[in-house]
Design a protein around this motif. Structure first.
Motif, PDB file in Angstrom:
ATOM      1  N   GLN A  35      36.958  39.191  58.318  1.00  0.00           N
ATOM      2  CA  GLN A  35      36.596  38.050  57.479  1.00  0.00           C
ATOM      3  C   GLN A  35      37.597  37.846  56.345  1.00  0.00           C
ATOM      4  O   GLN A  35      37.795  36.721  55.878  1.00  0.00           O
ATOM      5  N   ASP A  36      38.236  38.916  55.902  1.00  0.00           N
ATOM      6  CA  ASP A  36      39.207  38.824  54.803  1.00  0.00           C
ATOM      7  C   ASP A  36      40.358  37.871  55.116  1.00  0.00           C
ATOM      8  O   ASP A  36      41.043  37.407  54.203  1.00  0.00           O
ATOM      9  N   SER A  37      40.568  37.579  56.396  1.00  0.00           N
ATOM     10  CA  SER A  37      41.653  36.662  56.765  1.00  0.00           C
ATOM     11  C   SER A  37      41.309  35.211  56.444  1.00  0.00           C
ATOM     12  O   SER A  37      42.190  34.354  56.449  1.00  0.00           O
ATOM     13  N   TYR A  38      40.035  34.959  56.164  1.00  0.00           N
ATOM     14  CA  TYR A  38      39.583  33.577  56.035  1.00  0.00           C
ATOM     15  C   TYR A  38      39.236  33.170  54.607  1.00  0.00           C
ATOM     16  O   TYR A  38      38.436  32.256  54.400  1.00  0.00           O
ATOM     17  N   TYR A  39      39.866  33.828  53.638  1.00  0.00           N
ATOM     18  CA  TYR A  39      39.731  33.334  52.271  1.00  0.00           C
ATOM     19  C   TYR A  39      40.431  31.978  52.169  1.00  0.00           C
ATOM     20  O   TYR A  39      41.371  31.687  52.916  1.00  0.00           O
ATOM     21  N   ASN A  40      39.979  31.153  51.251  1.00  0.00           N
ATOM     22  CA  ASN A  40      40.519  29.802  51.106  1.00  0.00           C
ATOM     23  C   ASN A  40      42.012  29.801  50.780  1.00  0.00           C
ATOM     24  O   ASN A  40      42.510  30.686  50.080  1.00  0.00           O
ATOM     25  N   ASP A  41      42.680  28.784  51.274  1.00  0.00           N
ATOM     26  CA  ASP A  41      44.060  28.534  50.881  1.00  0.00           C
ATOM     27  C   ASP A  41      44.047  27.990  49.455  1.00  0.00           C
ATOM     28  O   ASP A  41      43.441  26.953  49.176  1.00  0.00           O
ATOM     29  N   GLN A  42      44.702  28.702  48.542  1.00  0.00           N
ATOM     30  CA  GLN A  42      44.723  28.277  47.139  1.00  0.00           C
ATOM     31  C   GLN A  42      46.140  28.027  46.634  1.00  0.00           C
ATOM     32  O   GLN A  42      46.409  28.083  45.432  1.00  0.00           O
ATOM     33  N   PHE A  87      47.799  39.835  46.604  1.00  0.00           N
ATOM     34  CA  PHE A  87      48.776  39.825  45.515  1.00  0.00           C
ATOM     35  C   PHE A  87      49.020  38.397  45.028  1.00  0.00           C
ATOM     36  O   PHE A  87      49.066  38.122  43.826  1.00  0.00           O
ATOM     37  N   GLU A  88      49.143  37.467  45.988  1.00  0.00           N
ATOM     38  CA  GLU A  88      49.361  36.060  45.648  1.00  0.00           C
ATOM     39  C   GLU A  88      48.048  35.294  45.498  1.00  0.00           C
ATOM     40  O   GLU A  88      48.034  34.160  45.012  1.00  0.00           O
ATOM     41  N   CYS A  89      46.951  35.904  45.946  1.00  0.00           N
ATOM     42  CA  CYS A  89      45.631  35.271  45.895  1.00  0.00           C
ATOM     43  C   CYS A  89      45.597  33.939  46.627  1.00  0.00           C
ATOM     44  O   CYS A  89      45.005  32.960  46.159  1.00  0.00           O
ATOM     45  N   THR A  90      46.250  33.900  47.768  1.00  0.00           N
ATOM     46  CA  THR A  90      46.213  32.690  48.592  1.00  0.00           C
ATOM     47  C   THR A  90      46.611  33.023  50.021  1.00  0.00           C
ATOM     48  O   THR A  90      47.060  34.137  50.322  1.00  0.00           O
ATOM     49  N   ARG A  91      46.456  32.059  50.892  1.00  0.00           N
ATOM     50  CA  ARG A  91      46.824  32.208  52.298  1.00  0.00           C
ATOM     51  C   ARG A  91      48.334  32.184  52.447  1.00  0.00           C
ATOM     52  O   ARG A  91      49.029  31.464  51.727  1.00  0.00           O
ATOM     53  N   MET A  92      48.822  32.956  53.393  1.00  0.00           N
ATOM     54  CA  MET A  92      50.256  33.027  53.629  1.00  0.00           C
ATOM     55  C   MET A  92      50.643  32.124  54.805  1.00  0.00           C
ATOM     56  O   MET A  92      49.799  31.773  55.644  1.00  0.00           O
TER      57      MET A  92
END
Length: 205
Positions: A35-42, A87-92
């Motif tokens: 599920q950790d892969s599906y954090y929002n793109d920020q 580290f970046e707090c967003t999707r890569m």
């Protein structure tokens, strides 16, 4: 194909059970979807804003994409699973190519939160470990693996982990087909053997 959801609070040991289950099943027969892969793109937000993200709140996840990609796997289609940087707090920009397998394991603290996701699961598991034991595991992990001071771990637990667990994670226990108590996580091989037998029987049917 059989889809299994495995959830539980931070520090419950669910990741260990998932790893042992993958090792127990035939090589190449399992795809694990964290599920950790599906954090929002920020990426559209400043870094200082992204760093304030509450990763233990349902609003932090892209549920539509999560549900959509599980549906695609269930149809027999491959997906490009997103990747996320704490580290970046967003999707890569990079993705992980995931092929549909006989066994799909969805693992995360809120794997049972969204009904659309639950409805796609053939088996739902909640790893139930008391708060004090989870706190000890979190402290050990943070100090040894991440170099965090004790005070920081306890503060985060009190401010974020505990209230979010009580509000959003603990209630999903009601949706579980199987609840694994704390004693079971310490004897995870026995748990894995039972799950393996269940999976093999389900696949044969």
């Amino acid at each position: 194909m059989i889809i299994i959801g495995i959830t539980g609070g931070t520090g419950s040991g669910k990741t260990t059970i998932v790893r042992k289950l993958v090792e127990a099943l035939p090589e190449g027969s399992v795809s694990v979807i964290p599920q950790d892969s599906y954090y929002n793109d920020q990426s559209h937000l400043p870094l200082e804003v992204r760093k304030k993200t509450n990763f233990d709140h349902p609003d932090a996840f892209d549920w539509n994409l999560f549900v959509e990609q599980i549906e695609e796997l269930k149809k027999g289609n491959a997906i490009e699973q997103p990747t996320y940087s704490y580290f970046e707090c967003t999707r890569m920009p990079e993705t992980v190519h995931v092929e549909p397998k006989k066994v799909i394991i969805i693992e995360g603290i809120m794997a049972l939160h969204d009904k659309r996701l639950r409805d796609q699961m053939d088996l739902k598991i909640f790893v139930d470990v008391p708060a004090d034991e989870r706190l000890l595991r979190i402290i050990v992990r943070d100090i040894i693996e991440r170099g965090h001071p004790l005070e920081m771990s306890v503060d985060v637990y009190r401010r974020v982990l505990k209230p979010m667990h009580n509000q959003f994670i603990e209630p999903t226990k009601q949706y579980a087909d199987i609840i694994l108590p704390a004693s079971s996580t310490g004897e995870s091989q026995a748990v894995v053997d039972v799950l393996k037998a269940y999976i093999n029987e389900a696949l044969e049917k």
